[in-house]
Design an enzyme around this catalytic site. Sequence first.
Site, mmCIF file in Angstrom:
data_model
loop_
_atom_site.group_PDB
_atom_site.id
_atom_site.type_symbol
_atom_site.label_atom_id
_atom_site.label_comp_id
_atom_site.label_asym_id
_atom_site.label_seq_id
_atom_site.Cartn_x
_atom_site.Cartn_y
_atom_site.Cartn_z
ATOM 1 N N ARG A 15 0.832 -1.202 0.000
ATOM 2 C CA ARG A 15 0.000 0.000 0.000
ATOM 3 C C ARG A 15 0.872 1.261 0.000
ATOM 4 O O ARG A 15 2.056 1.212 0.307
ATOM 5 C CB ARG A 15 -0.905 0.013 1.238
ATOM 6 N N LYS A 75 1.760 1.963 7.370
ATOM 7 C CA LYS A 75 2.120 1.180 8.554
ATOM 8 C C LYS A 75 3.049 1.979 9.464
ATOM 9 O O LYS A 75 3.662 2.964 9.064
ATOM 10 C CB LYS A 75 2.794 -0.140 8.143
ATOM 11 N N TYR A 94 -0.823 4.645 10.783
ATOM 12 C CA TYR A 94 -1.200 3.663 11.805
ATOM 13 C C TYR A 94 0.027 3.410 12.679
ATOM 14 O O TYR A 94 1.109 3.112 12.173
ATOM 15 C CB TYR A 94 -1.623 2.331 11.165
ATOM 16 N N HIS A 96 -0.474 1.802 16.308
ATOM 17 C CA HIS A 96 -0.772 0.672 17.199
ATOM 18 C C HIS A 96 0.301 0.552 18.292
ATOM 19 O O HIS A 96 0.871 -0.506 18.521
ATOM 20 C CB HIS A 96 -0.890 -0.636 16.399
ATOM 21 N N GLU A 118 -5.491 5.091 13.946
ATOM 22 C CA GLU A 118 -6.422 4.186 14.643
ATOM 23 C C GLU A 118 -7.100 4.798 15.854
ATOM 24 O O GLU A 118 -8.059 4.222 16.385
ATOM 25 C CB GLU A 118 -5.725 2.880 15.037
ATOM 26 N N ASP A 198 -20.524 -11.009 20.828
ATOM 27 C CA ASP A 198 -20.149 -9.679 21.301
ATOM 28 C C ASP A 198 -20.666 -9.522 22.720
ATOM 29 O O ASP A 198 -21.556 -10.258 23.155
ATOM 30 C CB ASP A 198 -20.742 -8.597 20.387
ATOM 31 N N SER A 220 -20.941 -12.888 24.295
ATOM 32 C CA SER A 220 -19.539 -13.270 24.461
ATOM 33 C C SER A 220 -19.152 -13.279 25.933
ATOM 34 O O SER A 220 -19.245 -12.257 26.622
ATOM 35 C CB SER A 220 -18.635 -12.301 23.694
ATOM 36 N N VAL A 267 -7.401 -10.995 13.555
ATOM 37 C CA VAL A 267 -7.323 -9.684 12.920
ATOM 38 C C VAL A 267 -6.840 -8.628 13.914
ATOM 39 O O VAL A 267 -6.379 -7.559 13.526
ATOM 40 C CB VAL A 267 -8.693 -9.292 12.323
ATOM 41 N N ASP A 270 -2.527 -6.521 15.307
ATOM 42 C CA ASP A 270 -1.894 -5.197 15.396
ATOM 43 C C ASP A 270 -1.969 -4.620 16.795
ATOM 44 O O ASP A 270 -1.156 -3.772 17.165
ATOM 45 C CB ASP A 270 -2.570 -4.220 14.429
ATOM 46 N N ASN A 300 -0.569 -7.075 8.560
ATOM 47 C CA ASN A 300 -1.023 -6.075 7.579
ATOM 48 C C ASN A 300 -1.822 -6.769 6.480
ATOM 49 O O ASN A 300 -1.487 -6.701 5.305
ATOM 50 C CB ASN A 300 0.158 -5.297 7.000
ATOM 51 N N GLU A 323 -6.746 19.095 6.315
ATOM 52 C CA GLU A 323 -6.927 19.972 7.471
ATOM 53 C C GLU A 323 -5.606 20.184 8.211
ATOM 54 O O GLU A 323 -5.277 21.309 8.604
ATOM 55 C CB GLU A 323 -7.975 19.372 8.404
#
Length: 371
Positions: A15, A75, A94, A96, A118, A198, A220, A267, A270, A300, A323
């Site tokens: 990316r 990343k 990002y 993390h 994030e 959830d 969950s 998933v 990260d 990723n 901005e």
Amino acid sequence: MIIGVPKEIKNNENRVALTPGGAQELVKRGHEVYIQTHAGEGSGFPDDEYVQAGASILPTIEAVYDKAEMIMKVKEPIEPEYELIKKDQLVFTYFHFASYEPLTHAMIKSGAVCLAYETVEKADHSLPLLVPMSEVAGRMAIQEGAKYLEKPLKGRGILLGGVPGVRPAKVLILGGGVVGTNAAKMAAGMGADVTIMDVNLPRLRYLDDVMPANVNTFMSNEYNIRELVPTHDLIVGAVLIHGAKAPHLITRDMLKEMREGTVLVDVAVDQGGCIETCKPTTHEDPTYVIDGILHYCVANMPGAVPYTSTLALTNATLPYAIELANKGWKKACKENRELLLGLNVIKGDVVYEAVAEAFDLPFVRVEEHLI
């Protein structure tokens, strides 16, 4: 403002942080955009498209970092980049942080201003810069999970959607947010028997209303997770706590209750992963096996579909980048609380509480840097 876009150097990360269209929008507003040569090629955007958009091409990553006031990345910076980041430079990407302490200390040492995609957050608590990649990752989790359920790849040898006369695979999704919802859509569309879990009952009610009949919802908690994991073929970890380390919902001892060849896709890797046995992997070497259970923990995932991912990411980040460029980071963050919440490290101070807590670091209120 001078904006620099380096080529991503993380393993198999194709990316790029800005499309030629995004570069043109910044140039139109009087800003200078510098792209490292070949930075966009992995996403299908050659250098000449950036030049036509008004950007300039620089030959090396060092030249980009040296020139720019604001660095736009996809990343988090990795070790070879740490020394390239300058004091007072704005890095918009990002990060993390809560999942990797060395990165946090490196950015503190750099004296840079670190604004994390994030943790940019809207008033309704949605995360606008995480959403597009979460959508991609959620959909990919099922695509990859279905592939790794194949026997030659060490899975159970199950076709996700089954065939007439044969039951489909059972898919368990932990988390009903953006990742989990997109994973459930994909799994359901492929014909799997899907359960999504959830802790938020109103969210489960919503999902129950909008999902097709082959998606079930379940509260969950540890008891329910332990009840379900032995009977499911593909388990997707899709849990996120804003800016903080993910909780371990699948523990090491649960692996012994699963059937050999079960596939786990985390998933949340990260943010440290919601599967205890999770460790970050790459597209080059994406899986490993523990106790007969296949783990896919690529950090990723959207990097494997860079054309789609880059367009989706730029659609979301560009208004914020404009901005920041127009106003400077301090004025922009004073006037836009969404951006304010994206600030994680400012000139040596950790200003995001969850990051400070993760590593027992001093926490400084962000307002102290906006005076």
